[in-house]
Design an enzyme around this catalytic site. Structure first.
Site, PDB file in Angstrom:
ATOM      1  N   ARG A  47      51.956  27.838  -4.008  1.00  0.00           N
ATOM      2  CA  ARG A  47      52.024  28.383  -2.591  1.00  0.00           C
ATOM      3  C   ARG A  47      50.393  28.043  -2.329  1.00  0.00           C
ATOM      4  NH1 ARG A  47      50.901  33.316  -1.847  1.00  0.00           N
ATOM      5  NH2 ARG A  47      52.829  34.094  -3.004  1.00  0.00           N
ATOM      6  N   TYR A  99      54.795  20.895  24.674  1.00  0.00           N
ATOM      7  CA  TYR A  99      55.884  20.755  23.864  1.00  0.00           C
ATOM      8  C   TYR A  99      56.580  22.229  24.018  1.00  0.00           C
ATOM      9  CZ  TYR A  99      59.058  20.961  19.680  1.00  0.00           C
ATOM     10  OH  TYR A  99      60.196  20.994  19.031  1.00  0.00           O
ATOM     11  N   ASP A 171      46.561  19.073  19.758  1.00  0.00           N
ATOM     12  CA  ASP A 171      47.933  18.589  19.290  1.00  0.00           C
ATOM     13  C   ASP A 171      48.029  17.019  19.180  1.00  0.00           C
ATOM     14  OD1 ASP A 171      50.401  17.775  18.761  1.00  0.00           O
ATOM     15  OD2 ASP A 171      51.407  19.253  19.333  1.00  0.00           O
ATOM     16  N   LYS A 196      56.558  13.393  12.754  1.00  0.00           N
ATOM     17  CA  LYS A 196      56.706  12.309  13.546  1.00  0.00           C
ATOM     18  C   LYS A 196      56.072  11.037  13.234  1.00  0.00           C
ATOM     19  CE  LYS A 196      58.628  15.257  16.047  1.00  0.00           C
ATOM     20  NZ  LYS A 196      58.155  16.469  16.407  1.00  0.00           N
TER      21      LYS A 196
HETATM   22  N1  PLP Z   1      53.978  19.256  18.810  1.00  0.00           N
HETATM   23  C1  PLP Z   1      54.692  18.046  19.285  1.00  0.00           C
HETATM   24  C2  PLP Z   1      53.852  17.256  20.409  1.00  0.00           C
HETATM   25  C3  PLP Z   1      55.809  17.757  19.094  1.00  0.00           C
HETATM   26  O1  PLP Z   1      56.775  16.752  19.854  1.00  0.00           O
HETATM   27  C4  PLP Z   1      56.766  18.747  18.031  1.00  0.00           C
HETATM   28  C5  PLP Z   1      58.125  18.371  17.721  1.00  0.00           C
HETATM   29  O2  PLP Z   1      58.666  17.626  18.473  1.00  0.00           O
HETATM   30  C6  PLP Z   1      55.841  19.849  17.336  1.00  0.00           C
HETATM   31  C7  PLP Z   1      54.671  19.805  17.997  1.00  0.00           C
HETATM   32  C8  PLP Z   1      56.552  20.560  16.517  1.00  0.00           C
HETATM   33  O3  PLP Z   1      56.427  19.858  15.289  1.00  0.00           O
HETATM   34  P1  PLP Z   1      57.606  20.279  14.139  1.00  0.00           P
HETATM   35  O4  PLP Z   1      59.146  19.739  14.561  1.00  0.00           O
HETATM   36  O5  PLP Z   1      57.298  19.359  13.257  1.00  0.00           O
HETATM   37  O6  PLP Z   1      57.670  21.663  13.836  1.00  0.00           O
END
Ligand code: PLP
Length: 380
Positions: A47, A99, A171, A196
């Site tokens: 961890r 998101y 992000d 992604k």
């Molecule tokens: N930020 C964006 C722009 C996303 O599109 C997503 C997921 O679709 C996330 C954060 C969250 O990521 P995760 O699904 O890996 O938890």
């Protein structure tokens, strides 16, 4: 080292001193032997740290031009760690086109812990100024936004954040560091859903953070270890492998995305296409200045704005897969109002353009002629 070299070699020097393997071994272990209490070789418990994860964390830091990388069990776990920097009473200014999962985390979990979030239009970054007060501790942005492809001026946000001594977190999931490097533009924290484009093959769920400042890195590492939302070594290996082709994949995503955006724009049954590469996109100039290309994500609305039309299209696609997520080699289509953004109340959603007829595409790296043919038969 330039970017394409960094994706392959960044932070990867001598990853296997024992046998010289080119890829780091997958250290599938929870713990490490010690010769005497505290007498370990740099790792004590997985961890707190794992050599495979550490190799990925160095790679993340390298490709984002940062000094410290941290990998988490999902993108949301990474966001969660950032918000844990805050205390009850603190305020965050974020975008109103966020998101859905980030919005849900902020409003359904952290508002109950006394953190206040302002969701505002950031097409003009100077809007942020009027929401800053002495409780503001962070500006959280996403650009391009999911799914409306709005562009937020990172440099302008960074200038406001610096002026008021608050953190700016970006992000960078949609753009990837191949197209946009927020730390260079003045951000303090870059966040990724590595699920992604970084992973790139739709086979892993993971999150990442990158920072430059040592004190901030220490605080985030403390949270990562104390809260424990780490990723496993096998997943770390997969994302590290994905990153090695990030530059090639994103280049093709951009080419295909551009061709499809133009195809849809001239289609008689399509009302509107959201893609930052169009000169009439409201923040095209900013996109052009802070991104090196426009990416493989786009959204569109059919004429008449009917829910049934959008559903018929996404159900008729044969090469595009109807699925959540994005950024993999394969093309995906989604219906944000009922899928990724269903956790945002309808009235809130529609204010930002997430109407029932909106379809989001994650354009993959297949032959673009096949993708266009598929859209043609599905739209009719
Ligand atoms: N930020 C964006 C722009 C996303 O599109 C997503 C997921 O679709 C996330 C954060 C969250 O990521 P995760 O699904 O890996 O938890």
């Amino acid at each position: 080292m330039k970017f394409n070299t960094k994706t392959i070699h960044g932070g990867q020097h001598d990853v296997d001193p024992a046998f010289g393997s080119v890829m780091p071994p997958i250290y599938q272990t929870s713990t490490y032997s010690q010769t005497t209490p505290g007498g370990h070789k740099g790792f004590q418990y997985s961890r707190s740290g794992n050599p495979t994860r550490a190799a990925l964390e160095r790679s993340l830091a390298s490709i984002e031009n940062g000094n410290y990388g941290l990998a988490f069990g999902s993108g949301l776990a990474a966001i969660d760690a950032v918000i844990k920097l805050l205390k009850p009473g603190d305020e965050v200014i974020s975008t109103n086109d966020l998101y859905g999962g980030s919005y849900r985390l902020f409003t359904k979990i952290y508002e109950d812990f006394g953190i206040k979030f302002h969701f505002i239009g950031m097409g003009d970054a100077s809007n942020i100024e009027s929401f800053v007060n002495d409780k503001t501790k962070m500006v959280w942005i996403e650009t391009p936004t999911n799914p409306m492809m709005n562009i937020i001026d990172i440099k302008a946000c960074a200038a406001i954040a610096k002026k008021h001594s608050v953190l700016l977190a970006v992000d960078n999931t949609f753009a990837t560091p191949y197209l946009q490097q927020p730390l260079d533009l003045g951000a303090d924290i870059v966040m990724h859903s590595a699920t992604k484009y970084l992973g790139g093959h739709s086979d892993v769920v993971m999150g990442g953070l990158v920072v430059r400042d040592k004190e901030l890195a220490d605080r985030l590492y403390f949270i990562q270890n104390a809260s424990g939302a780490i990723c496993g070594p096998q997943d770390a290996f997969l994302v590290l492998r994905g990153i090695k082709t990030l530059h090639l994949r994103v280049q093709r995503h951009c080419e295909n995305g551009k061709a499809i955006a133009h195809y849809l724009k001239q289609h008689p049954k399509i009302e509107k296409v959201y893609w930052p590469g169009f000169e009439d996109h409201p923040n095209h100039k900013i996109a052009k200045s802070q991104m090196s290309d426009f990416g493989g994500m786009l959204s569109f609305v059919t004429k008449g704005n009917k829910y049934e039309d959008a559903i018929k299209i996404v159900e008729s696609l044969k090469v595009f897969t109807l699925a959540e997520s994005l950024g993999g080699v394969e093309s995906l289509a989604g219906h944000p109002a009922s899928m990724t953004h269903a956790s945002i109340p309808k009235a809130e959603r529609e204010k930002t353009g997430i109407v029932d007829a909106l379809i989001r595409l994650s354009v993959g790296i297949e032959d673009v002629e096949d993708l266009i043919e598929d859209l043609k038969q599905a739209i009719g």
